[in-house]
Design an enzyme around this catalytic site. Structure first.
Site, mmCIF file in Angstrom:
data_model
loop_
_atom_site.group_PDB
_atom_site.id
_atom_site.type_symbol
_atom_site.label_atom_id
_atom_site.label_comp_id
_atom_site.label_asym_id
_atom_site.label_seq_id
_atom_site.Cartn_x
_atom_site.Cartn_y
_atom_site.Cartn_z
ATOM 1 C CB VAL A 193 -19.452 -4.008 12.583
ATOM 2 C CG1 VAL A 193 -19.850 -2.539 12.642
ATOM 3 C CG2 VAL A 193 -18.968 -4.496 13.941
ATOM 4 N N PRO B 276 21.053 -9.737 6.642
ATOM 5 C CG PRO B 276 23.141 -9.499 7.701
ATOM 6 C CD PRO B 276 22.377 -9.118 6.456
ATOM 7 C CB VAL C 150 -0.803 -13.758 3.317
ATOM 8 C CG1 VAL C 150 -1.169 -14.799 2.302
ATOM 9 C CG2 VAL C 150 -1.518 -12.452 3.068
ATOM 10 N N GLY D 105 -10.395 -9.347 13.964
ATOM 11 C CA GLY D 105 -9.670 -10.420 14.651
ATOM 12 C C GLY D 105 -8.619 -11.047 13.760
ATOM 13 C CG LEU E 22 -3.522 -5.552 6.455
ATOM 14 C CD1 LEU E 22 -4.265 -6.724 5.823
ATOM 15 C CD2 LEU E 22 -2.234 -5.270 5.692
ATOM 16 C CE LYS F 12 12.767 -12.955 7.674
ATOM 17 N NZ LYS F 12 11.574 -12.140 7.412
ATOM 18 C CB THR G 266 8.197 -3.990 7.483
ATOM 19 O OG1 THR G 266 7.695 -3.876 6.163
ATOM 20 C CG2 THR G 266 9.692 -3.941 7.482
ATOM 21 C CB ALA H 28 -3.684 -5.846 13.141
ATOM 22 C CB SER I 2 -17.307 -10.551 10.361
ATOM 23 O OG SER I 2 -17.933 -11.273 9.339
HETATM 24 C C1 LIG Z 1 0.459 -10.661 0.087
HETATM 25 C C2 LIG Z 1 0.752 -10.262 1.508
HETATM 26 C C3 LIG Z 1 1.877 -10.758 2.148
HETATM 27 C C4 LIG Z 1 2.177 -10.363 3.456
HETATM 28 N N1 LIG Z 1 3.323 -10.812 4.055
HETATM 29 C C5 LIG Z 1 3.648 -10.361 5.276
HETATM 30 C C6 LIG Z 1 4.832 -10.786 5.920
HETATM 31 O O1 LIG Z 1 5.609 -11.598 5.411
HETATM 32 N N2 LIG Z 1 5.103 -10.289 7.152
HETATM 33 C C7 LIG Z 1 4.265 -9.416 7.772
HETATM 34 O O2 LIG Z 1 4.574 -8.967 8.883
HETATM 35 N N3 LIG Z 1 3.114 -9.052 7.208
HETATM 36 C C8 LIG Z 1 2.796 -9.482 5.984
HETATM 37 N N4 LIG Z 1 1.614 -9.093 5.423
HETATM 38 C C9 LIG Z 1 0.704 -8.251 6.187
HETATM 39 C C10 LIG Z 1 -0.074 -9.079 7.177
HETATM 40 O O3 LIG Z 1 -0.799 -10.088 6.510
HETATM 41 C C11 LIG Z 1 -1.035 -8.180 7.951
HETATM 42 O O4 LIG Z 1 -0.353 -7.060 8.420
HETATM 43 C C12 LIG Z 1 -1.576 -8.899 9.140
HETATM 44 O O5 LIG Z 1 -2.150 -10.116 8.760
HETATM 45 C C13 LIG Z 1 -2.599 -8.069 9.863
HETATM 46 O O6 LIG Z 1 -3.798 -7.998 9.135
HETATM 47 P P1 LIG Z 1 -5.011 -7.286 9.822
HETATM 48 O O7 LIG Z 1 -5.272 -7.952 11.105
HETATM 49 O O8 LIG Z 1 -4.753 -5.830 9.830
HETATM 50 O O9 LIG Z 1 -6.203 -7.513 8.790
HETATM 51 P P2 LIG Z 1 -7.045 -8.825 8.428
HETATM 52 O O10 LIG Z 1 -6.273 -10.070 8.584
HETATM 53 O O11 LIG Z 1 -7.647 -8.557 7.083
HETATM 54 O O12 LIG Z 1 -8.208 -8.853 9.505
HETATM 55 C C14 LIG Z 1 -9.325 -8.012 9.426
HETATM 56 C C15 LIG Z 1 -10.337 -8.419 10.481
HETATM 57 O O13 LIG Z 1 -11.405 -7.475 10.511
HETATM 58 C C16 LIG Z 1 -12.627 -8.162 10.539
HETATM 59 N N5 LIG Z 1 -13.668 -7.290 9.989
HETATM 60 C C17 LIG Z 1 -13.571 -6.445 8.933
HETATM 61 N N6 LIG Z 1 -14.741 -5.823 8.749
HETATM 62 C C18 LIG Z 1 -15.587 -6.256 9.707
HETATM 63 C C19 LIG Z 1 -16.933 -5.995 10.037
HETATM 64 N N7 LIG Z 1 -17.691 -5.150 9.333
HETATM 65 N N8 LIG Z 1 -17.463 -6.634 11.086
HETATM 66 C C20 LIG Z 1 -16.750 -7.497 11.828
HETATM 67 N N9 LIG Z 1 -15.459 -7.797 11.555
HETATM 68 C C21 LIG Z 1 -14.902 -7.187 10.502
HETATM 69 C C22 LIG Z 1 -12.360 -9.416 9.729
HETATM 70 O O14 LIG Z 1 -13.309 -10.419 10.015
HETATM 71 C C23 LIG Z 1 -10.969 -9.777 10.252
HETATM 72 O O15 LIG Z 1 -11.090 -10.479 11.469
HETATM 73 C C24 LIG Z 1 1.305 -9.497 4.133
HETATM 74 C C25 LIG Z 1 0.140 -9.036 3.503
HETATM 75 C C26 LIG Z 1 -0.138 -9.401 2.201
HETATM 76 C C27 LIG Z 1 -1.389 -8.879 1.543
#
Ligand SMILES: Cc1cc2nc3c(=O)[nH]c(=O)nc-3n(C[C@H](O)[C@H](O)[C@H](O)COP(=O)(O)OP(=O)(O)OC[C@H]3O[C@@H](n4cnc5c(N)ncnc54)[C@H](O)[C@@H]3O)c2cc1C
Length: 497
Positions: free
Chosen positions: A182, A95, A44, A9, A330, A75, A341, A12, A36
């Site tokens: 999970v 830009p 971030v 959650g 991610l 932006k 991006t 993504a 979770s």
């Molecule tokens: C330093 C940094 C800067 C960034 N800056 C940018 C930016 O400027 N612009 C941009 O577009 N993107 C940026 N990103 C990327 C952006 O943060 C991610 O692409 C975005 O937040 C999506 O993350 P996610 O949902 O894939 O993963 P996460 O936010 O890590 O979410 C993972 C989810 O999976 C759940 N989960 C994992 N394992 C389990 C399990 N076993 N059971 C139940 N739940 C579980 C967690 O609870 C959580 O809800 C940046 C990333 C970093 C590291």
């Protein structure tokens, strides 16, 4: 196909849930999202490209609704400071595209052409782009109604609040939300994922699974064993440290990316604070060194504001859709956030998947092409980011010297740099050689010209026709007049007016 289960959650997971519940509202699908709270989200990711606007438009969400709730700002693009040491090129602006650019890019391209032949014309990008002027003046990118040109723009926002907003919306539309960890993943005999067992003892069965579990890639990498292709040979940064500062009275309208000793720092203006972070390579400095350098730059050396340290896994999986599982976010891969991006790739992945399924179904026809396109998207972004490093001219640390000398450059990027050096027009050559890039020639021109990637200039003969080709004062005046159609960021964010 009936039951779709999303694991994760973060942004993504909730973008995927909203996209699917909206597009497939007429289908009899049950969509469940499990997250979770104990694991949490990365939290971030505060800058976007214009792709995020397309997403909000596609699901019918108004800026006046989501932006105030997510402390979001407009932006115009990104300023890059201190990446190049070439005199006059210490800073440039990348830009977002706007229709109005066609009135000025001809002059810009011409001048960069002449400058690459060694003729001393003004060939820094900033004076040629309206959005560069808007960013410098802290004006937002939304024009008055009578301004007849489309202007693309992105946003800055609090990533956590965007997640909350999208969660609320998805749940209201029928997505089932479970908060549990999970613990086990069960596979069917053929290897497909069959169900997820949570720490509350619940067994969640599904027909299709979307892995949004973050860097750990629980389903796609750990269970289905899809190999991960690291980009470490191209991109050295693997860590970040994050520190907020207070927002001033006039809110900025650009991200600023400033090169530091072992990486670069972002500065992202939100309504209530400024997000700052330093992305660096742990092979060249310790987390403490990085934090101290960032604190010093921000004037926070004696402050008790807590910093957050993160590790980054940079690269991509080889297949984003494998068996009955799609990886988004991610879990599918990550490229450092220099051009913000990641959410762009998230949106591209989920909508491309939806369209592929709508044409071919879930069974796998169309899957290979989908994976190829998604991989290409990642490589394209990587190449554009790598270009920032290999063109740097800094000599202050081993980090910058080794980046500048790095020979791990894709054929595509080598070709683009070769075209530039040869003095030819990028647009025509890229088209002719069928060079695929997610970045338009305009973006490449801004990057290469912004770094001052030119040979030494020679005095221009007085009778050179280039000398009077384009009148810079006329371009300045054109941009000044255009910018009168735009309000300040602060005014634009008063949605009640
Ligand atoms: C330093 C940094 C800067 C960034 N800056 C940018 C930016 O400027 N612009 C941009 O577009 N993107 C940026 N990103 C990327 C952006 O943060 C991610 O692409 C975005 O937040 C999506 O993350 P996610 O949902 O894939 O993963 P996460 O936010 O890590 O979410 C993972 C989810 O999976 C759940 N989960 C994992 N394992 C389990 C399990 N076993 N059971 C139940 N739940 C579980 C967690 O609870 C959580 O809800 C940046 C990333 C970093 C590291």
């Amino acid at each position: 196909m009936k039951r779709i289960v999303i694991l994760g959650g973060g942004t993504a997971g909730w973008i995927s849930a909203n996209a699917m519940i909206d597009r497939w509202a007429d289908k009899d699908f049950e969509i469940t999202l499990i997250e979770s709270p104990a694991i949490g989200t990365v939290g971030v990711g505060e800058g976007s490209t214009p792709r995020l606007k397309l997403f909000f438009d596609a699901i019918g969400v108004e800026e006046s609704d989501w932006m105030p709730r997510c402390n979001a700002t407009y932006k115009n693009g990104i300023s890059f400071a201190n990446w190049s040491t070439r005199p006059g090129f210490g800073r440039y602006f990348h830009p977002f595209a706007s229709e109005i650019d066609r009135h000025t890019t001809k002059a810009f391209y011409f001048n960069t052409y002449a400058r690459r032949q060694g003729v001393d014309l003004h060939a820094h990008p900033d004076r040629f782009f309206l959005l560069a002027a808007l960013a410098a003046n802290r004006q937002g990118p939304k024009p008055a109604e009578n301004f007849p040109f489309v202007v693309e723009y992105g946003y800055h926002f609090d990533a956590h609040l965007v997640g909350e907003y999208l969660k609320e919306r998805a749940k209201a539309r029928g997505v089932t939300h479970l908060q549990a960890k999970v613990l086990e993943v069960n596979q069917a005999d053929g290897g497909d994922i069959a169900s997820l067992l949570t720490d509350s003892g619940e067994m969640i069965e599904g027909d299709f699974f979307v892995d949004c579990s973050g860097f750990r890639g629980t389903l796609i990498q750990q269970i289905l064993q899809v190999p991960f292709r690291s980009f470490a040979e191209n991109l050295f940064n693997d860590s970040a440290v994050v520190l907020p500062t207070e927002q001033g009275p006039a809110i900025g309208a650009e991200t600023v990316s400033t090169a530091m000793k072992y990486g670069w720092a972002w500065e992202i203006p939100l309504t209530h604070r400024i997000g700052n972070g330093y992305v660096y390579s742990s092979a060249f400095c310790t987390p403490d060194d990085a934090e101290t350098e960032l604190r010093t730059a921000l004037g926070l050396l004696d402050s008790d504001t807590q910093a957050r340290h993160l590790k980054m896994k940079v690269g991509r999986v080889e297949r984003h859709w494998h068996r009955n599982c799609l990886a988004v976010g991610l879990s599918q891969g990550f490229i450092e956030p220099l051009e913000a991006t990641a959410l762009n790739l998230v949106c591209n992945t989920i909508y491309d998947f939806i369209e592929t399924v709508e044409s071919h179904g879930f069974a796998g026809e169309g899957r290979d092409d989908f994976n190829d396109r998604t991989n290409q998207g990642f490589e394209n972004v990587r190449d554009y980011i790598v270009a920032h490093y290999i063109m740097n001219t800094r000599d202050d640390t081993d980090y910058w010297r080794q980046n500048g000398e790095n020979k791990n450059v894709s054929d595509t990027l080598q070709q683009i740099l070769q075209i530039w050096k040869s003095g030819k027009g990028l647009s025509q050559e890229m088209e002719q050689l069928q060079i695929s890039s997610s970045y338009t020639p305009m973006s490449w021109y801004c990057l290469l010209a912004g770094y001052g990637f030119y040979p030494d200039t020679r005095p221009m003969p007085a009778d050179n026709p280039a000398a009077s080709q384009f009148d810079m004062a006329g371009i300045d005046e054109f941009i000044r007049r255009c910018s009168l159609n735009f309000r300040s960021q602060n005014e634009l964010l008063r949605f009640d007016d």
